[in-house]
Scaffold this motif. Structure first.
Motif, PDB file in Angstrom:
ATOM      1  N   ASN A  86       0.805  -1.217   0.000  1.00  0.00           N
ATOM      2  CA  ASN A  86       0.000   0.000   0.000  1.00  0.00           C
ATOM      3  C   ASN A  86       0.840   1.270   0.000  1.00  0.00           C
ATOM      4  O   ASN A  86       0.360   2.330  -0.428  1.00  0.00           O
ATOM      5  CB  ASN A  86      -0.961  -0.016   1.195  1.00  0.00           C
ATOM      6  N   ALA A  87       2.085   1.169   0.436  1.00  0.00           N
ATOM      7  CA  ALA A  87       2.971   2.330   0.346  1.00  0.00           C
ATOM      8  C   ALA A  87       3.308   2.617  -1.122  1.00  0.00           C
ATOM      9  O   ALA A  87       3.205   3.762  -1.591  1.00  0.00           O
ATOM     10  CB  ALA A  87       4.242   2.089   1.151  1.00  0.00           C
ATOM     11  N   VAL A  88       3.693   1.568  -1.845  1.00  0.00           N
ATOM     12  CA  VAL A  88       3.992   1.715  -3.274  1.00  0.00           C
ATOM     13  C   VAL A  88       2.746   2.155  -4.043  1.00  0.00           C
ATOM     14  O   VAL A  88       2.782   3.086  -4.859  1.00  0.00           O
ATOM     15  CB  VAL A  88       4.525   0.376  -3.837  1.00  0.00           C
ATOM     16  N   TYR A  89       1.652   1.496  -3.761  1.00  0.00           N
ATOM     17  CA  TYR A  89       0.370   1.798  -4.407  1.00  0.00           C
ATOM     18  C   TYR A  89      -0.067   3.228  -4.094  1.00  0.00           C
ATOM     19  O   TYR A  89      -0.549   3.957  -4.969  1.00  0.00           O
ATOM     20  CB  TYR A  89      -0.629   0.775  -3.887  1.00  0.00           C
ATOM     21  N   GLY A  90       0.110   3.654  -2.834  1.00  0.00           N
ATOM     22  CA  GLY A  90      -0.287   4.997  -2.443  1.00  0.00           C
ATOM     23  C   GLY A  90       0.509   6.075  -3.150  1.00  0.00           C
ATOM     24  O   GLY A  90      -0.045   7.082  -3.595  1.00  0.00           O
ATOM     25  N   VAL A  91       1.819   5.855  -3.279  1.00  0.00           N
ATOM     26  CA  VAL A  91       2.649   6.819  -3.999  1.00  0.00           C
ATOM     27  C   VAL A  91       2.214   6.898  -5.463  1.00  0.00           C
ATOM     28  O   VAL A  91       2.094   7.991  -6.036  1.00  0.00           O
ATOM     29  CB  VAL A  91       4.137   6.435  -3.899  1.00  0.00           C
ATOM     30  N   ALA A  92       1.965   5.741  -6.064  1.00  0.00           N
ATOM     31  CA  ALA A  92       1.531   5.720  -7.470  1.00  0.00           C
ATOM     32  C   ALA A  92       0.191   6.426  -7.636  1.00  0.00           C
ATOM     33  O   ALA A  92      -0.009   7.190  -8.590  1.00  0.00           O
ATOM     34  CB  ALA A  92       1.443   4.277  -7.963  1.00  0.00           C
TER      35      ALA A  92
ATOM     36  N   THR B 227      -4.957   2.220 -12.251  1.00  0.00           N
ATOM     37  CA  THR B 227      -3.645   2.409 -12.852  1.00  0.00           C
ATOM     38  C   THR B 227      -2.548   2.292 -11.798  1.00  0.00           C
ATOM     39  O   THR B 227      -1.480   1.718 -12.045  1.00  0.00           O
ATOM     40  CB  THR B 227      -3.561   3.786 -13.536  1.00  0.00           C
ATOM     41  N   ALA B 228      -2.819   2.800 -10.604  1.00  0.00           N
ATOM     42  CA  ALA B 228      -1.835   2.716  -9.519  1.00  0.00           C
ATOM     43  C   ALA B 228      -1.568   1.266  -9.143  1.00  0.00           C
ATOM     44  O   ALA B 228      -0.426   0.894  -8.834  1.00  0.00           O
ATOM     45  CB  ALA B 228      -2.340   3.488  -8.303  1.00  0.00           C
ATOM     46  N   GLN B 229      -2.587   0.424  -9.172  1.00  0.00           N
ATOM     47  CA  GLN B 229      -2.382  -0.987  -8.861  1.00  0.00           C
ATOM     48  C   GLN B 229      -1.524  -1.655  -9.933  1.00  0.00           C
ATOM     49  O   GLN B 229      -0.649  -2.467  -9.624  1.00  0.00           O
ATOM     50  CB  GLN B 229      -3.721  -1.718  -8.747  1.00  0.00           C
ATOM     51  N   ASP B 230      -1.765  -1.318 -11.191  1.00  0.00           N
ATOM     52  CA  ASP B 230      -0.943  -1.867 -12.279  1.00  0.00           C
ATOM     53  C   ASP B 230       0.521  -1.459 -12.104  1.00  0.00           C
ATOM     54  O   ASP B 230       1.433  -2.272 -12.304  1.00  0.00           O
ATOM     55  CB  ASP B 230      -1.457  -1.375 -13.636  1.00  0.00           C
ATOM     56  N   VAL B 231       0.731  -0.211 -11.750  1.00  0.00           N
ATOM     57  CA  VAL B 231       2.098   0.274 -11.533  1.00  0.00           C
ATOM     58  C   VAL B 231       2.736  -0.439 -10.338  1.00  0.00           C
ATOM     59  O   VAL B 231       3.903  -0.846 -10.391  1.00  0.00           O
ATOM     60  CB  VAL B 231       2.105   1.801 -11.319  1.00  0.00           C
TER      61      VAL B 231
ATOM     62  N   GLU C 126       8.829   4.287 -12.165  1.00  0.00           N
ATOM     63  CA  GLU C 126       7.786   3.561 -12.887  1.00  0.00           C
ATOM     64  C   GLU C 126       6.634   4.490 -13.268  1.00  0.00           C
ATOM     65  O   GLU C 126       6.063   4.376 -14.355  1.00  0.00           O
ATOM     66  CB  GLU C 126       7.272   2.400 -12.028  1.00  0.00           C
ATOM     67  N   CYS C 127       6.302   5.415 -12.387  1.00  0.00           N
ATOM     68  CA  CYS C 127       5.266   6.402 -12.705  1.00  0.00           C
ATOM     69  C   CYS C 127       5.709   7.312 -13.846  1.00  0.00           C
ATOM     70  O   CYS C 127       4.915   7.661 -14.736  1.00  0.00           O
ATOM     71  CB  CYS C 127       4.929   7.231 -11.460  1.00  0.00           C
ATOM     72  N   MET C 128       6.981   7.707 -13.836  1.00  0.00           N
ATOM     73  CA  MET C 128       7.505   8.535 -14.923  1.00  0.00           C
ATOM     74  C   MET C 128       7.432   7.781 -16.247  1.00  0.00           C
ATOM     75  O   MET C 128       7.075   8.353 -17.284  1.00  0.00           O
ATOM     76  CB  MET C 128       8.952   8.938 -14.617  1.00  0.00           C
ATOM     77  N   ASP C 129       7.759   6.493 -16.208  1.00  0.00           N
ATOM     78  CA  ASP C 129       7.653   5.670 -17.424  1.00  0.00           C
ATOM     79  C   ASP C 129       6.213   5.607 -17.901  1.00  0.00           C
ATOM     80  O   ASP C 129       5.944   5.638 -19.109  1.00  0.00           O
ATOM     81  CB  ASP C 129       8.176   4.251 -17.156  1.00  0.00           C
ATOM     82  N   TRP C 130       5.294   5.501 -16.948  1.00  0.00           N
ATOM     83  CA  TRP C 130       3.873   5.458 -17.323  1.00  0.00           C
ATOM     84  C   TRP C 130       3.472   6.767 -17.992  1.00  0.00           C
ATOM     85  O   TRP C 130       2.776   6.758 -19.010  1.00  0.00           O
ATOM     86  CB  TRP C 130       3.015   5.210 -16.088  1.00  0.00           C
ATOM     87  N   PHE C 131       3.899   7.889 -17.447  1.00  0.00           N
ATOM     88  CA  PHE C 131       3.581   9.184 -18.041  1.00  0.00           C
ATOM     89  C   PHE C 131       4.113   9.281 -19.467  1.00  0.00           C
ATOM     90  O   PHE C 131       3.433   9.762 -20.372  1.00  0.00           O
ATOM     91  CB  PHE C 131       4.167  10.319 -17.190  1.00  0.00           C
TER      92      PHE C 131
ATOM     93  N   VAL D 145       7.204  -6.856  -9.405  1.00  0.00           N
ATOM     94  CA  VAL D 145       7.798  -7.837 -10.321  1.00  0.00           C
ATOM     95  C   VAL D 145       9.251  -7.465 -10.593  1.00  0.00           C
ATOM     96  O   VAL D 145      10.151  -8.317 -10.552  1.00  0.00           O
ATOM     97  CB  VAL D 145       6.998  -7.914 -11.634  1.00  0.00           C
ATOM     98  N   LYS D 146       9.498  -6.191 -10.852  1.00  0.00           N
ATOM     99  CA  LYS D 146      10.866  -5.743 -11.115  1.00  0.00           C
ATOM    100  C   LYS D 146      11.720  -5.827  -9.853  1.00  0.00           C
ATOM    101  O   LYS D 146      12.917  -6.140  -9.924  1.00  0.00           O
ATOM    102  CB  LYS D 146      10.844  -4.317 -11.666  1.00  0.00           C
TER     103      LYS D 146
END
Length: 336
Positions: free
Chosen positions: A31-37, A46-50, A82-87, A56-57
């Protein structure tokens, strides 16, 4: 974040092949990773996908982490990248209007769906009035009850900075809206299903699954070639149109599991409970399969080629082949 092993211990255990430790890592930081995304993208789906992409990485690159005690801040950096890559990949899309893409259960009425989307949009509009730094702290604080110190460690900022950002956010958001933010974030937090999605990701084909609870999981159209399953609960799981050649199952609960059109050649199955398991359309290919010291009581094989199967020291009472019990087949064979 959930109390348990230190980050250093978790990293060392994962690097030694203890994938259950990676499950603990996911539970601790999901939820920390998900929350930041979510704070950067404005959409839960989209945040869950990120977040899934991040873990995985992380699994593949964890052995490269030089300072395992800095795992949390490293995860934050990976999430940000990963968010920057998504953008970059979605630069022509309207980022903050992605709520319409969220999958909604069919049991919900159209009115319920619209109300949920409206609430999520209202909550995001409120959060979006905050600076990104303040928004991130607020989301982490409310999404899973993370403590100030934990947020500080994860973001790599001081405790004073976290407290200051949270205080400014509370001042900016009205009390009623703050309550809505809290409720909405809590309702949309990740749970154990997210961990299953990470472990089932098709990009983790050679994962050494150990002591992971995955009962009732569905594996569909994936490549699990040479996967190792150890000490796992897979009761009632379904495997459909999957390559599982050269896979090893050891000490697995696979009661009532279903294998349909699955590549099961050159597999090794030992010390497994497979009562009531169902095998359908399994063809002969490659070297033989081996079942040793397994419970196959009440299992069934339908339209399967068993000519290259070696069954040793197994309980096969009640086992059926094309609807005929193994007892009847053995009696017919002995009477010839």
């Amino acid at each position: 974040m959930k109390v348990g092993c230190s980050d250093t211990e978790l990293v060392n255990r994962v690097c030694k092949g203890e994938v259950d430790a990676f499950g603990e890592l996911i539970s601790k930081y999901a939820n920390a990773v998900y929350g930041v995304a979510y704070g950067k993208l404005g959409d839960f789906h989209t945040a869950q996908d990120v977040a899934q992409e991040v873990f995985v990485k992380t699994f593949k690159k964890l052995s490269n982490l030089k300072e395992p005690e800095k795992l949390s801040s490293w995860l934050y950096a990976v999430t940000t990248r990963e968010c920057m890559d998504w953008f970059r990949a979605n630069k022509h899309k309207e980022v903050y209007k992605l709520a319409e893409q969220v999958d909604t259960p069919q049991l919900e009425s159209t009115e319920d769906t619209l109300l949920k989307k409206e609430l999520q949009s209202e909550v995001w509009n409120a959060l979006n009035t905050l600076s990104e730094a303040n928004r991130t702290v607020t989301i982490l604080y409310y999404i899973d009850g993370y403590k100030i110190r934990e947020i500080s460690d994860f973001l790599g900022v001081s405790v004073d900075a976290v407290e200051s950002r949270l205080r400014r956010s509370r001042t900016s958001l009205k009390r009623e809206m703050l309550s809505m933010v809290n409720d909405n974030l809590s309702e949309n937090r990740l749970n154990e299903e997210f961990k299953k999605k990470v472990f089932q990701d098709e990009r983790m084909p050679e994962t050494q699954f150990r002591r992971v609870t995955m009962g009732g999981s569905d594996f569909d159209d994936s490549d699990l070639n040479t996967t190792r399953f150890y000490n796992i609960n897979l009761e009632g799981s379904s495997f459909d149109d999957i390559n599982m050649s050269k896979t090893v199952f050891n000490n697995i609960n696979m009661h009532l599991a279903k294998f349909v059109e699955v590549g099961l050649w050159e597999i090794e199955v030992s010390n497994c409970q497979m009562g009531g398991a169902h095998f359908h359309d399994i063809t002969k290919h490659g070297e033989g399969n081996r079942f040793e010291n397994c419970e196959l009581q009440g299992s069934s094989f339908l339209n399967c080629n068993l000519s290259n199967v070696d069954i040793k020291d197994c309980d096969i009472s009640g086992l059926k082949v094309n609807g005929v019990s193994i007892e009847a087949l053995l009696a017919s064979y002995n009477n010839k």
